[in-house]
Design a protein around this motif. Structure first.
Motif, short mmCIF file in Angstrom:
data_model
loop_
_atom_site.label_atom_id
_atom_site.label_comp_id
_atom_site.label_asym_id
_atom_site.label_seq_id
_atom_site.Cartn_x
_atom_site.Cartn_y
_atom_site.Cartn_z
N TYR A 195 8.72 -1.98 2.52
CA TYR A 195 7.34 -1.52 2.74
C TYR A 195 7.05 -0.34 1.81
CZ TYR A 195 8.66 -3.54 7.28
OH TYR A 195 9.14 -4.34 8.28
N GLY A 196 5.80 -0.22 1.36
CA GLY A 196 5.37 1.02 0.73
C GLY A 196 5.26 2.08 1.82
N GLU A 197 4.89 3.31 1.42
CA GLU A 197 4.73 4.34 2.46
C GLU A 197 3.24 4.54 2.70
OE1 GLU A 197 7.13 7.79 2.09
OE2 GLU A 197 6.21 8.76 3.82
N HIS A 198 2.82 4.24 3.92
CA HIS A 198 1.40 4.30 4.24
C HIS A 198 1.26 4.39 5.75
CE1 HIS A 198 -2.84 3.16 4.44
NE2 HIS A 198 -2.90 3.45 3.14
N GLU A 247 4.20 -6.78 -8.23
CA GLU A 247 5.58 -6.41 -7.95
C GLU A 247 5.81 -4.92 -8.13
OE1 GLU A 247 7.47 -10.58 -9.52
OE2 GLU A 247 7.78 -8.76 -10.66
N GLN A 248 6.87 -4.45 -7.47
CA GLN A 248 7.18 -3.03 -7.55
C GLN A 248 7.83 -2.71 -8.90
OE1 GLN A 248 10.30 -1.91 -5.01
NE2 GLN A 248 9.79 0.26 -5.02
N PHE A 249 8.66 -3.62 -9.37
CA PHE A 249 9.33 -3.47 -10.66
C PHE A 249 9.79 -4.87 -11.06
CE2 PHE A 249 12.16 -2.46 -7.17
CZ PHE A 249 13.08 -3.47 -7.28
N VAL A 298 3.65 12.18 0.95
CA VAL A 298 4.69 12.74 1.82
C VAL A 298 6.05 12.80 1.12
CG1 VAL A 298 5.75 12.46 4.12
CG2 VAL A 298 3.51 11.46 3.65
N LYS A 299 6.25 11.87 0.21
CA LYS A 299 7.58 11.75 -0.39
C LYS A 299 7.95 12.96 -1.25
CE LYS A 299 10.47 8.20 -2.59
NZ LYS A 299 10.50 6.79 -2.98
N LYS A 300 6.94 13.80 -1.55
CA LYS A 300 7.21 15.03 -2.31
C LYS A 300 8.24 15.92 -1.61
CE LYS A 300 3.85 17.73 -3.82
NZ LYS A 300 2.48 18.27 -3.88
N PHE A 305 0.87 -1.18 0.00
CA PHE A 305 0.00 0.00 0.00
C PHE A 305 0.90 1.23 0.00
CE2 PHE A 305 -2.97 -3.14 1.32
CZ PHE A 305 -4.21 -2.68 0.90
N CYS A 306 0.51 2.25 -0.74
CA CYS A 306 1.37 3.43 -0.78
C CYS A 306 0.58 4.69 -1.07
CB CYS A 306 2.47 3.26 -1.83
SG CYS A 306 3.77 4.46 -1.56
N ILE A 307 0.87 5.74 -0.31
CA ILE A 307 0.17 7.02 -0.51
C ILE A 307 0.93 7.93 -1.45
CG2 ILE A 307 -1.07 7.09 1.71
CD1 ILE A 307 1.32 8.84 2.71
N ASN A 308 2.12 7.53 -1.81
CA ASN A 308 2.93 8.39 -2.68
C ASN A 308 2.69 8.09 -4.14
OD1 ASN A 308 4.06 9.62 -0.45
ND2 ASN A 308 5.65 8.06 -0.28
N ASN A 309 3.18 8.99 -4.96
CA ASN A 309 2.96 8.82 -6.39
C ASN A 309 4.28 9.00 -7.13
OD1 ASN A 309 1.27 8.19 -8.43
ND2 ASN A 309 0.05 10.07 -8.35
N CYS A 310 5.15 8.03 -6.96
CA CYS A 310 6.47 8.12 -7.58
C CYS A 310 6.37 7.61 -9.01
CB CYS A 310 7.48 7.29 -6.80
SG CYS A 310 7.46 7.63 -5.03
N ALA A 311 6.75 8.45 -9.96
CA ALA A 311 6.53 8.14 -11.38
C ALA A 311 7.13 6.80 -11.79
CB ALA A 311 7.11 9.25 -12.22
N TYR A 312 8.21 6.38 -11.11
CA TYR A 312 8.97 5.20 -11.53
C TYR A 312 8.50 3.89 -10.90
CZ TYR A 312 10.89 7.01 -7.21
OH TYR A 312 11.00 7.51 -5.95
N CYS A 313 7.60 3.96 -9.94
CA CYS A 313 7.35 2.77 -9.10
C CYS A 313 5.97 2.17 -9.34
CB CYS A 313 7.51 3.16 -7.64
SG CYS A 313 7.17 1.79 -6.52
N GLY A 314 5.93 0.85 -9.43
CA GLY A 314 4.68 0.14 -9.63
C GLY A 314 3.71 0.26 -8.45
N PHE A 315 4.22 0.62 -7.28
CA PHE A 315 3.35 0.72 -6.09
C PHE A 315 2.68 2.08 -5.95
CE2 PHE A 315 6.09 -2.53 -3.49
CZ PHE A 315 5.62 -3.55 -4.31
N LYS A 316 2.93 3.00 -6.88
CA LYS A 316 2.42 4.37 -6.73
C LYS A 316 0.90 4.38 -6.57
CE LYS A 316 2.88 4.90 -11.61
NZ LYS A 316 4.07 5.13 -12.32
N SER A 317 0.41 5.37 -5.82
CA SER A 317 -1.02 5.38 -5.47
C SER A 317 -1.92 5.45 -6.70
CB SER A 317 -1.31 6.54 -4.53
OG SER A 317 -0.91 7.74 -5.14
FE1 SF4 Z 1 7.36 5.59 -4.02
FE2 SF4 Z 1 8.25 3.75 -2.25
FE3 SF4 Z 1 5.62 4.13 -2.69
FE4 SF4 Z 1 7.09 3.06 -4.56
S1 SF4 Z 1 6.70 2.17 -2.57
S2 SF4 Z 1 5.48 4.64 -4.82
S3 SF4 Z 1 9.05 4.09 -4.29
S4 SF4 Z 1 7.06 5.60 -1.84
#
Ligand code: SF4
Ligand code: SAM
Length: 476
Positions: free
Chosen positions: A144-147, A363-365, A218-220, A98-110
């Motif tokens: 862990y994702g960020e949540h 998967e994340q990537f 938050v990761k912004k 689970f993840c609240i962030n939106n990182c352009a490169y990551c499969g886990f992005k919100s």
């Molecule tokens: Fe970003 Fe980490 Fe969430 Fe992936 S898991 S979207 S890298 S914060």
């Protein structure tokens, strides 16, 4: 050699940002990579001195094929001098995506609605750990994702659960963490759960690029992340890992960012990071980045060799994001830790023995080295490396400022290599199929033959005998 902070434009202070982009660019633009200068810098590093930003930039600017080969050759020599033939093995274990962030490169992005979101229940986590122990793993990194659900208490609980799982002779002796930044209290909570290294990657040290690829959550906040491991240090976690995600911005800037981060720690906490990671962007579900900074294999191998020379005493981690061909090449000049038998699918270890049918929606990537732990062990041994699952220093409190394994003369010979050999023998006895076992014992004999006949060798031989008789977890 001590780092001289007075040379930097931004003075280092605890928990304050320390990256000056103009300064980094100035070094890249002005460092002259003449043959003599490059050789001088390599020689300084081979004397086990950490390089300055300017000296690192000299290596970065070396383009002549012959000089780049000399840099790689230097990195190979230094690795042997500092680390010997040991390669430490670990496995990543994804606890929740689970993840609240939106990182352009990551499969886990919100914003990725295609991905299946999972947090391992306690029993699932135990099943994963058991599956990992049953292959011979002793060191894990929990990811862990960020949540908000993955707060310090949750992370500490999962760490304790992992340590509690014992399967036959199997146990996890060191749990490292890769999770979002916390405040100082959060880091204290995690420390109490007896984590090994706390790892956080800055992703990119270039603030405008950071803003472009971190689109929400938050990761912004660039500075909150940049100072995260300072807060870990303030909380008493002196074993930290830094990293940059290569491919987001110019690799030369990121290399100097990593070196700058290292000297910030040295200036303020008197101890550098324990490890540096240099993941390269891999395919991920909904990957959405500007591809102009993707790093070629040629630049990637060069930059790892440069990092080795720039920070001789910092462990370098290379993961299964990279294909085995690149891993095998880079191992020679400077990597000290790799993962083996990696499966980053949520719940993946208990489901199947390898990663043959990757499911990118879990998967994340994508990873590119699907070899099992045993295949990696057999290959390492075949190439004369000593695979190590050693956890002695951390368990004996030999970490951080109070302890630098390299500052004690003969430490590697006396402790690291014997401990590596003992953990290898545990693996050979408990998990290795006959061909690996045979090769492993042959390597052991070679290494014993090379050792001087002093008191240490005798003690080691005694302990090896005890291991063969069924004793476990012996170390110096
Ligand atoms: Fe970003 Fe980490 Fe969430 Fe992936 S898991 S979207 S890298 S914060
Ligand atoms: N969520 C936490 C965070 O962002 O710090 C913890 C771990 S994140 C799951 C682990 C790391 O994977 C990130 O820091 C990033 O560097 C890396 N990563 C993310 N997407 C990637 C990709 N497509 N290819 C390679 N590495 C990637």
């Amino acid at each position: 050699m001590k780092f001289r902070p007075e040379k930097l434009k931004i003075k280092d202070q605890r928990m304050k940002p320390f990256i000056d982009p103009d300064e980094i660019w100035e070094y890249i633009k002005t460092a002259k990579a003449s043959k003599e200068r490059v050789r001088e810098v390599i020689a300084k590093s081979l004397d086990k001195n950490r390089l300055t930003l300017e000296e690192t930039a000299v290596l970065i600017n070396a383009r002549d094929k012959e000089l780049v080969e000399e840099i790689k050759q230097g990195a190979r020599k230094l690795k042997e001098k500092v680390y010997g033939q040991r390669i430490v093995l670990f496995a990543p274990l994804y606890v929740g995506n689970f993840c609240i962030n939106n990182c352009a490169y990551c499969g886990f992005k919100s914003s990725n609605t295609q991905i299946t979101r999972v947090t391992l229940e306690k029993e699932d986590l135990k099943a994963q750990v058991k599956a990992l122990e049953d292959t011979g793993q002793k060191r894990l990194i929990l990811v862990y994702g960020e949540h908000p659900i993955y707060d310090a208490n949750f992370i500490s609980d999962t760490v304790r659960t992992v340590y509690s799982v014992k399967s036959g002779p199997g146990e996890i002796r060191r749990v490292n963490i890769n999770a979002a930044p916390m405040d100082i209290d959060g880091f204290r909570t995690i420390k109490d759960a007896k984590i090994g290294t706390y790892q956080i990657f800055q992703e990119t040290y270039h603030e405008p690029t950071y803003a472009k690829v971190h689109l929400g959550g938050v990761k912004k906040n660039y500075e909150w992340r940049l100072t995260a491991l300072d807060r870990a240090q303030e909380a008493g976690i002196d074993d930290v890992g830094i990293g940059a995600l290569f491919g987001l911005y110019d690799w030369r800037f990121e290399v100097l960012g990593l070196v700058r981060h290292t000297n910030h720690f040295e200036a303020v906490y008197n101890v550098g990071p324990h490890t540096i990671s240099f993941p390269r962007i891999q395919y991920a579900s909904q990957l959405n980045i500007d591809k102009s900074h993707l790093v070629s294999d040629i630049d990637f191998t060069k930059l790892v060799a440069i990092l080795r020379l720039a920070v001789p005493y910092t462990g370098l981690i290379l993961t299964a994001r990279e294909p085995s061909s690149i891993r095998d090449e880079i191992l020679q000049f400077g990597v000290s830790q790799i993962d083996g038998g990696t499966n980053i699918e949520m719940g993946g270890y208990a489901k199947r023995k390898n990663n043959e049918n990757q499911n990118i929606d879990l998967e994340q990537f994508q990873i590119n080295d699907n070899r099992s732990l045993n295949e990696i062990m057999e290959e390492l041994i075949g190439h004369g490396y000593i695979p190590s699952f050693c956890t002695a220093c951390y368990r004996l409190g030999r970490t951080g400022e109070h302890f630098m394994e390299f500052s004690v003369p003969g430490f590697i010979k006396r402790y690291c290599q014997p401990n590596a050999l003992m953990t290898m023998v545990e693996y050979l006895e408990d998990y290795a199929p006959p061909p690996t076992k045979e090769k492993g014992y042959r390597l052991l004999q070679e290494k014993l033959n090379e050792m001087e006949n002093d008191g240490f060798k005798e003690k080691l031989v005694e302990k090896l005998e005890q291991l063969k008789q069924g004793k476990r977890d012996l170390y110096f």
